[in-house]
Design an enzyme around this catalytic site. Structure first.
Site, PDB file in Angstrom:
ATOM      1  N   GLY A  49     108.747 -37.849  68.172  1.00 40.21           N
ATOM      2  CA  GLY A  49     107.607 -37.021  67.816  1.00 40.21           C
ATOM      3  C   GLY A  49     106.328 -37.734  68.205  1.00 40.21           C
ATOM      4  O   GLY A  49     106.313 -38.960  68.343  1.00 40.21           O
ATOM      5  N   GLN A  54      97.583 -39.583  67.899  1.00 36.89           N
ATOM      6  CA  GLN A  54      98.247 -40.789  68.410  1.00 36.89           C
ATOM      7  C   GLN A  54      97.957 -41.027  69.883  1.00 36.89           C
ATOM      8  O   GLN A  54      98.321 -42.075  70.417  1.00 36.89           O
ATOM      9  CB  GLN A  54      99.762 -40.694  68.208  1.00 36.89           C
ATOM     10  CG  GLN A  54     100.170 -40.762  66.747  1.00 36.89           C
ATOM     11  CD  GLN A  54     101.672 -40.783  66.623  1.00 36.89           C
ATOM     12  OE1 GLN A  54     102.307 -39.757  66.687  1.00 36.89           O
ATOM     13  NE2 GLN A  54     102.255 -41.959  66.463  1.00 36.89           N
ATOM     14  N   CYS A  99     107.152 -45.475  63.547  1.00 35.57           N
ATOM     15  CA  CYS A  99     105.987 -44.767  64.081  1.00 35.57           C
ATOM     16  C   CYS A  99     105.506 -45.483  65.342  1.00 35.57           C
ATOM     17  O   CYS A  99     105.371 -46.711  65.338  1.00 35.57           O
ATOM     18  CB  CYS A  99     104.882 -44.755  63.023  1.00 35.57           C
ATOM     19  SG  CYS A  99     103.413 -43.860  63.543  1.00 35.57           S
ATOM     20  N   LEU A 100     105.239 -44.708  66.394  1.00 37.81           N
ATOM     21  CA  LEU A 100     104.764 -45.317  67.650  1.00 37.81           C
ATOM     22  C   LEU A 100     103.423 -46.013  67.456  1.00 37.81           C
ATOM     23  O   LEU A 100     103.052 -46.878  68.241  1.00 37.81           O
ATOM     24  CB  LEU A 100     104.648 -44.245  68.741  1.00 37.81           C
ATOM     25  CG  LEU A 100     105.978 -43.652  69.224  1.00 37.81           C
ATOM     26  CD1 LEU A 100     105.727 -42.449  70.119  1.00 37.81           C
ATOM     27  CD2 LEU A 100     106.807 -44.698  69.957  1.00 37.81           C
ATOM     28  N   HIS A 141     106.335 -35.960  59.183  1.00 31.53           N
ATOM     29  CA  HIS A 141     105.691 -37.192  59.661  1.00 31.53           C
ATOM     30  C   HIS A 141     104.543 -36.855  60.615  1.00 31.53           C
ATOM     31  O   HIS A 141     103.450 -37.425  60.505  1.00 31.53           O
ATOM     32  CB  HIS A 141     106.758 -38.070  60.345  1.00 31.53           C
ATOM     33  CG  HIS A 141     106.265 -39.339  60.947  1.00 31.53           C
ATOM     34  ND1 HIS A 141     106.707 -40.591  60.542  1.00 31.53           N
ATOM     35  CD2 HIS A 141     105.367 -39.580  61.952  1.00 31.53           C
ATOM     36  CE1 HIS A 141     106.091 -41.524  61.259  1.00 31.53           C
ATOM     37  NE2 HIS A 141     105.283 -40.940  62.136  1.00 31.53           N
ATOM     38  N   GLU A 142     104.801 -35.915  61.540  1.00 33.09           N
ATOM     39  CA  GLU A 142     103.771 -35.584  62.544  1.00 33.09           C
ATOM     40  C   GLU A 142     102.606 -34.812  61.924  1.00 33.09           C
ATOM     41  O   GLU A 142     101.444 -35.054  62.277  1.00 33.09           O
ATOM     42  CB  GLU A 142     104.376 -34.777  63.696  1.00 33.09           C
ATOM     43  CG  GLU A 142     105.468 -35.478  64.490  1.00 33.09           C
ATOM     44  CD  GLU A 142     105.156 -36.907  64.848  1.00 33.09           C
ATOM     45  OE1 GLU A 142     103.978 -37.224  65.126  1.00 33.09           O
ATOM     46  OE2 GLU A 142     106.092 -37.726  64.834  1.00 33.09           O
ATOM     47  N   HIS A 145     100.203 -37.029  60.431  1.00 39.25           N
ATOM     48  CA  HIS A 145      99.269 -37.643  61.392  1.00 39.25           C
ATOM     49  C   HIS A 145      98.024 -36.771  61.568  1.00 39.25           C
ATOM     50  O   HIS A 145      96.927 -37.290  61.802  1.00 39.25           O
ATOM     51  CB  HIS A 145      99.935 -37.836  62.753  1.00 39.25           C
ATOM     52  CG  HIS A 145     100.721 -39.104  62.884  1.00 39.25           C
ATOM     53  ND1 HIS A 145     100.174 -40.351  62.689  1.00 39.25           N
ATOM     54  CD2 HIS A 145     102.025 -39.317  63.206  1.00 39.25           C
ATOM     55  CE1 HIS A 145     101.110 -41.283  62.888  1.00 39.25           C
ATOM     56  NE2 HIS A 145     102.236 -40.686  63.199  1.00 39.25           N
TER      57      HIS A 145
END
Ligand code: NI
Length: 181
Positions: A49, A54, A99-100, A141-142, A145
């Protein structure tokens, strides 16, 4: 298409509330290029994702990877624009997330197991569906963000936080997804 630079924890864009996308902008070349670049960036980082903040765009858009309806087709990527989510039922489950924007760390995060999702797709069409389990986790999660929330904020116990090497040594099981999002 190009691979975009991923913002890292500490960058203010990750703590900002992202702005809604103007639906009239969705069909523009610039927006379509961003959608394509986000899909390519997610693939390049082997993420499951990726939310627009991000990649330094403070707008309400995300891409993610989920199992295709026909699982022989493997995974499929999706785009959600201006998404809203609502839990269906109160059941929550703890599961590992990465997480990236916080690379090489894993932690256990409680999430709703079943959610209703309403959004626009990359053509600007309204879509509405239910998501469960891992797909529901990734979407929660996304969407976080987009609201300036990182998964650390959602943990009820920071004791599970692990570096990747230690996670693989002590905690990973076959059923856990290794990817970040
Ligand atoms: Ni993330």
């Amino acid at each position: 298409m190009s691979i975009l630079k991923v913002s890292q924890m500490g960058h203010p864009v990750l703590r900002r509330e992202a702005q809604p996308v103007d639906p009239d902008q969705i069909q523009t070349d610039a927006f379509q290029r961003l959608v394509a670049d986000m899909h390519q960036t997610m693939a390049a980082y082997q993420g499951v994702g990726l939310a627009a903040p991000q990649v330094h765009y403070s707008i309400r858009m995300l891409v993610y990877l989920a199992e295709a309806e026909d699982s022989e087709d493997g995974a499929e990527t999706f785009t959600l624009i201006n998404p809203t989510i609502e839990p269906i039922g109160a059941e929550m489950e703890s599961g590992w997330e990465g997480c990236l924007s916080i690379p090489d760390i894993r932690g256990q995060v409680p999430r709703y197991t079943h959610i209703q999702v309403d959004a626009l797709d990359e053509e600007g069409e309204a879509i509405s569906f239910e998501a469960r389990d891992f797909e529901a986790r990734v979407i929660q999660h996304e969407v976080d963000h987009l609201d300036g929330i990182l998964y650390f904020d959602r943990m009820d116990d920071l004791g599970s936080l692990s570096f990747m090497t230690e996670y693989e040594m002590f905690w990973a099981s076959d059923r856990d997804d290794e990817a970040e999002s």
